[in-house]
Scaffold this motif. Structure first.
Motif, mmCIF file in Angstrom:
data_model
loop_
_atom_site.group_PDB
_atom_site.id
_atom_site.type_symbol
_atom_site.label_atom_id
_atom_site.label_comp_id
_atom_site.label_asym_id
_atom_site.label_seq_id
_atom_site.Cartn_x
_atom_site.Cartn_y
_atom_site.Cartn_z
ATOM 1 N N SER A 24 28.680 -69.903 42.937
ATOM 2 C CA SER A 24 30.074 -70.374 42.901
ATOM 3 C C SER A 24 30.780 -69.931 41.621
ATOM 4 N N CYS A 25 29.998 -69.658 40.567
ATOM 5 C CA CYS A 25 30.592 -69.206 39.296
ATOM 6 C C CYS A 25 31.040 -67.749 39.355
ATOM 7 N N VAL A 26 30.453 -66.985 40.267
ATOM 8 C CA VAL A 26 30.721 -65.548 40.269
ATOM 9 C C VAL A 26 31.374 -65.098 41.586
ATOM 10 N N SER A 27 31.882 -66.067 42.349
ATOM 11 C CA SER A 27 32.482 -65.762 43.651
ATOM 12 C C SER A 27 33.776 -66.548 43.808
ATOM 13 N N ARG A 28 34.655 -66.022 44.648
ATOM 14 C CA ARG A 28 35.881 -66.774 44.925
ATOM 15 C C ARG A 28 35.554 -68.045 45.702
ATOM 16 N N MET A 73 34.444 -56.846 45.852
ATOM 17 C CA MET A 73 34.836 -57.569 44.650
ATOM 18 C C MET A 73 36.342 -57.810 44.641
ATOM 19 N N GLN A 92 28.428 -61.491 33.880
ATOM 20 C CA GLN A 92 28.889 -62.659 34.651
ATOM 21 C C GLN A 92 27.708 -63.479 35.167
ATOM 22 N N ARG A 143 35.169 -61.169 40.352
ATOM 23 C CA ARG A 143 34.272 -62.039 41.118
ATOM 24 C C ARG A 143 34.099 -61.463 42.524
ATOM 25 N N ARG A 185 26.123 -58.364 43.543
ATOM 26 C CA ARG A 185 27.396 -57.997 42.912
ATOM 27 C C ARG A 185 27.573 -56.489 42.774
ATOM 28 N N ASP A 203 39.604 -59.856 39.877
ATOM 29 C CA ASP A 203 39.142 -60.598 38.691
ATOM 30 C C ASP A 203 37.651 -60.423 38.411
ATOM 31 N N ALA A 219 26.723 -67.277 34.062
ATOM 32 C CA ALA A 219 26.551 -68.349 35.057
ATOM 33 C C ALA A 219 25.184 -69.016 34.891
ATOM 34 N N PRO A 222 39.508 -69.988 38.609
ATOM 35 C CA PRO A 222 38.097 -70.203 38.836
ATOM 36 C C PRO A 222 37.647 -71.559 38.330
#
Ligand code: SAH
Length: 276
Positions: free
Chosen positions: A161-165, A137, A82, A142, A132, A140, A86, A35
């Motif tokens: 972008s911090c919590v997604s692939r 999901m 999460q 995300r 979320r 990991d 973020a 990530p």
């Protein structure tokens, strides 16, 4: 859809991966790890060389101001660790006009130019938390691939972008698409792809999406969005309701079909078609 290479896109649009949203994406370029490490704390800087002096509390210790904002978000009932992490990392003051930096960490929406606004932090956090709770999901923790309609200044895209692939974010106003690219450049988020085009059409090349989030309110949820949502995915969009007000609409795509809920009233800028 019109398209142009845009930072920090790492992938030509035509090469957008196909297949199930939760699948692993293309290998990142050498030297880049996922990530993303992009928003690790680093010295903050005024937006432009000629900007007025950065107000106390928004300079090198902006992380403390953000921590305070996160505390208030948690007190207000937001609880997804999460999302809170973020919100504590993305430097919101770097996304607003230098004249507004003193308000960047207040729970208020702010103008970002061209008649548009950045949503208040509690609304950004609430929508991503809701997303979320129902998105596809990864192992990991995300979300898989996410589509955002309405990049605006790019702030919410950075949080996503911090919590997604992987995040695809579309903006219909060229001026804001360019502004978002400039705002995001220093953050170096390799999993965020900015697109210029009409988000009412979604972005079929990136489909299916684990989650879809709209930052502008329409009269109805376009079928393109539900078509491009993966089975098992969730969509959230401010939408006009029967009484002429906007409310958050959450749609889950299940093997049995679409399941829709209407939540609290909200005030978003209008979803418009075409580009400008
Ligand atoms: N998430 C943004 C909020 C932007 S406001 C942020 O963090 O700043 C909503 C944005 O949606 C505006 O910039 C507006 O131009 C854009 N928008 C409205 N209709 C759109 C459409 N059909 N496609 C793409 N963007 C759209």
């Amino acid at each position: 859809m019109k398209q142009r290479p845009s930072f920090p896109a790492r992938m030509p649009a035509g090469d957008a991966p196909k297949g199930k949203a939760s699948r692993q994406g293309p290998t990142p370029p050498p030297g880049i790890t996922l990530p993303n490490p992009a928003i690790a704390p680093k010295p903050d800087r005024p937006k432009v060389a000629t900007a007025p002096p950065v107000p106390a509390g928004l300079g090198l210790d902006s992380s403390a101001v953000r921590a305070n904002m996160v505390r208030k978000l948690a007190q207000g009932g937001l609880s997804d660790p999460q999302v809170l992490a973020a919100m504590g990392q993305v430097p919101r003051h770097q996304f607003v006009d230098s004249a507004l930096v003193t308000q960047a960490y207040e729970d208020t929406s702010l103008p970002i130019g061209l008649g548009q606004t950045i949503s208040k932090p509690s609304v950004v956090a609430r929508m991503i938390e809701l997303l979320r709770q129902g998105a596809l999901m990864q192992a990991d923790g995300r979300m898989g691939r996410v589509l955002e309609i309405g990049t605006g200044c790019g702030y919410q895209a950075a949080v996503l972008s911090c919590v997604s692939r992987e995040v695809y974010s579309i903006e219909r106003l060229r001026g804001l698409h360019d502004k978002a690219r400039d705002n995001l450049r220093p953050l170096r988020l390799p999993n965020l792809h900015l697109l210029f085009g009409d988000g009412m059409l979604g972005y079929p090349k990136g489909a299916p999406y684990a989650a879809i989030i709209a930052a502008a309110g329409g009269e109805a949820v376009p079928t393109a969005w539900t078509d491009q949502l993966a089975v098992g995915g969730r969509l959230i969009a401010p939408t006009l309701t029967g009484n002429g007000q906007q409310a958050l609409v959450v749609i889950d795509k299940t093997p049995q079909g679409l399941h829709q809920q209407q939540l609290e009233a909200v005030h978003f800028v209008p979803l418009k078609s075409g580009v400008a």
